[in-house]
Design an enzyme around this catalytic site. Structure first.
Site, PDB file in Angstrom:
ATOM      1  N   GLU A   1      -2.981  -4.587  -3.130  1.00 43.01           N
ATOM      2  CA  GLU A   1      -3.445  -5.506  -4.177  1.00 43.01           C
ATOM      3  C   GLU A   1      -3.449  -4.834  -5.535  1.00 43.01           C
ATOM      4  O   GLU A   1      -3.033  -5.400  -6.546  1.00 43.01           O
ATOM      5  CB  GLU A   1      -4.871  -6.009  -3.876  1.00 43.01           C
TER       6      GLU A   1
ATOM      7  N   CYS B   1     -10.389  -5.021   0.214  1.00 40.88           N
ATOM      8  CA  CYS B   1     -11.489  -4.063   0.059  1.00 40.88           C
ATOM      9  C   CYS B   1     -12.237  -4.338  -1.246  1.00 40.88           C
ATOM     10  O   CYS B   1     -11.741  -5.017  -2.144  1.00 40.88           O
ATOM     11  CB  CYS B   1     -10.956  -2.629   0.104  1.00 40.88           C
TER      12      CYS B   1
ATOM     13  N   CYS C   1     -10.521  -3.435  -4.618  1.00 43.23           N
ATOM     14  CA  CYS C   1      -9.463  -4.375  -5.014  1.00 43.23           C
ATOM     15  C   CYS C   1     -10.069  -5.672  -5.537  1.00 43.23           C
ATOM     16  O   CYS C   1      -9.545  -6.273  -6.481  1.00 43.23           O
ATOM     17  CB  CYS C   1      -8.530  -4.662  -3.839  1.00 43.23           C
TER      18      CYS C   1
ATOM     19  N   CYS D   1      -4.230   0.693  -2.469  1.00 40.50           N
ATOM     20  CA  CYS D   1      -4.040  -0.565  -1.737  1.00 40.50           C
ATOM     21  C   CYS D   1      -2.949  -1.424  -2.389  1.00 40.50           C
ATOM     22  O   CYS D   1      -2.705  -1.337  -3.601  1.00 40.50           O
ATOM     23  CB  CYS D   1      -5.322  -1.386  -1.752  1.00 40.50           C
TER      24      CYS D   1
ATOM     25  N   GLU E   1       0.359   5.150   0.620  1.00 45.28           N
ATOM     26  CA  GLU E   1      -0.568   6.157   1.127  1.00 45.28           C
ATOM     27  C   GLU E   1      -0.147   7.558   0.680  1.00 45.28           C
ATOM     28  O   GLU E   1       0.947   7.755   0.142  1.00 45.28           O
ATOM     29  CB  GLU E   1      -0.657   6.042   2.652  1.00 45.28           C
TER      30      GLU E   1
ATOM     31  N   ASN F   1       0.828  -1.208   0.000  1.00 45.61           N
ATOM     32  CA  ASN F   1       0.000   0.000   0.000  1.00 45.61           C
ATOM     33  C   ASN F   1       0.860   1.254   0.000  1.00 45.61           C
ATOM     34  O   ASN F   1       1.891   1.320   0.676  1.00 45.61           O
ATOM     35  CB  ASN F   1      -1.038   0.007   1.131  1.00 45.61           C
TER      36      ASN F   1
HETATM   37  N1  THU Z   1      -5.309  -1.581   2.423  1.00 45.71           N
HETATM   38  C1  THU Z   1      -4.739  -2.382   1.483  1.00 45.71           C
HETATM   39  O1  THU Z   1      -3.634  -2.132   1.018  1.00 45.71           O
HETATM   40  N2  THU Z   1      -5.447  -3.456   1.078  1.00 45.71           N
HETATM   41  C2  THU Z   1      -6.672  -3.810   1.549  1.00 45.71           C
HETATM   42  O2  THU Z   1      -7.239  -4.790   1.083  1.00 45.71           O
HETATM   43  C3  THU Z   1      -7.296  -3.037   2.607  1.00 45.71           C
HETATM   44  C4  THU Z   1      -6.612  -1.796   3.000  1.00 45.71           C
HETATM   45  C5  THU Z   1      -4.556  -0.411   2.864  1.00 45.71           C
HETATM   46  C6  THU Z   1      -5.098   0.913   2.425  1.00 45.71           C
HETATM   47  C7  THU Z   1      -4.545   1.834   3.475  1.00 45.71           C
HETATM   48  O3  THU Z   1      -3.243   2.225   3.098  1.00 45.71           O
HETATM   49  C8  THU Z   1      -4.460   0.970   4.717  1.00 45.71           C
HETATM   50  O4  THU Z   1      -4.520  -0.371   4.267  1.00 45.71           O
HETATM   51  C9  THU Z   1      -5.570   1.223   5.722  1.00 45.71           C
HETATM   52  O5  THU Z   1      -6.815   1.149   5.112  1.00 45.71           O
END
Ligand code: THU
Length: 163
Positions: A75, A112, A115, A73, A64, A62
């Site tokens: 994925e 999520c 994704c 994310c 940010e 991920n």
């Molecule tokens: N996140 C992912 O990378 N994948 C997921 O399936 C769920 C959430 C990340 C997004 C964000 O950077 C952090 O987790 C918190 O939501």
């Protein structure tokens, strides 16, 4: 009017050691990717590793951003990297894991919705199912044999054509 039921299935493993060595290696790559995540706002580190049909492993984590919705994310970082570098190669398996700086993650990550839709696109594009291995830092591991088990009512290209 009728009420219908939908069946999805997945396999649950008590621990990582029950996985095949190939799956364990892929999960390890996902763990290594999570170590490199850029997650200063959530402190939640997610790593994804994709095994392609040609044997190549593509990883992502991920990313940010201070403008929160601009982040992405793990994925999708991984799957879009694979799509960009190997557009014609099917994805066999995707392993996803997570860890937090604030608490211990003892259950499998649940990707999520966005994704799931993105992963589903690649499954349909290549006409080839993608296995998903979902893990936390410790605890049970969940394996789905197809993205359809994660997102049964995905939006499909045919729906767009009929519109
Ligand atoms: N996140 C992912 O990378 N994948 C997921 O399936 C769920 C959430 C990340 C997004 C964000 O950077 C952090 O987790 C918190 O939501």
């Amino acid at each position: 009017m009728k009420k219908l039921e939908l069946k999805i299935s997945y396999t649950e493993y008590e621990s990582e050691s029950e996985l095949s060595s190939i799956d364990q290696e892929l999960l390890q790559k996902a763990r290594e990717a999570s170590d490199l995540a850029y997650a200063p706002y959530s402190n939640f580190y997610v790593g994804a590793a994709l095994l392609l049909e040609n044997g190549v492993v593509v990883s992502g984590n991920n990313q940010e951003n201070v403008a929160y919705p601009s982040g992405l994310c793990a994925e999708r970082v991984a799957i879009y990297a694979a799509g960009a570098q190997y557009p014609n190669v099917a994805i066999k398996t995707i392993a996803v894991t997570c860890k937090s700086k604030s608490f211990h993650v003892d259950e499998p990550l649940s990707p999520c919705g966005a994704c799931r839709q993105a992963m589903s696109e690649y499954e349909m594009m290549h006409h080839s199912v993608i296995r998903t291995i979902l893990a936390g830092e410790t605890g049970k591991i969940r394996v789905m044999d197809s993205i359809a088990d994660l997102l049964p009512f995905m939006f499909k290209a045919e729906q767009l054509k009929k519109a």
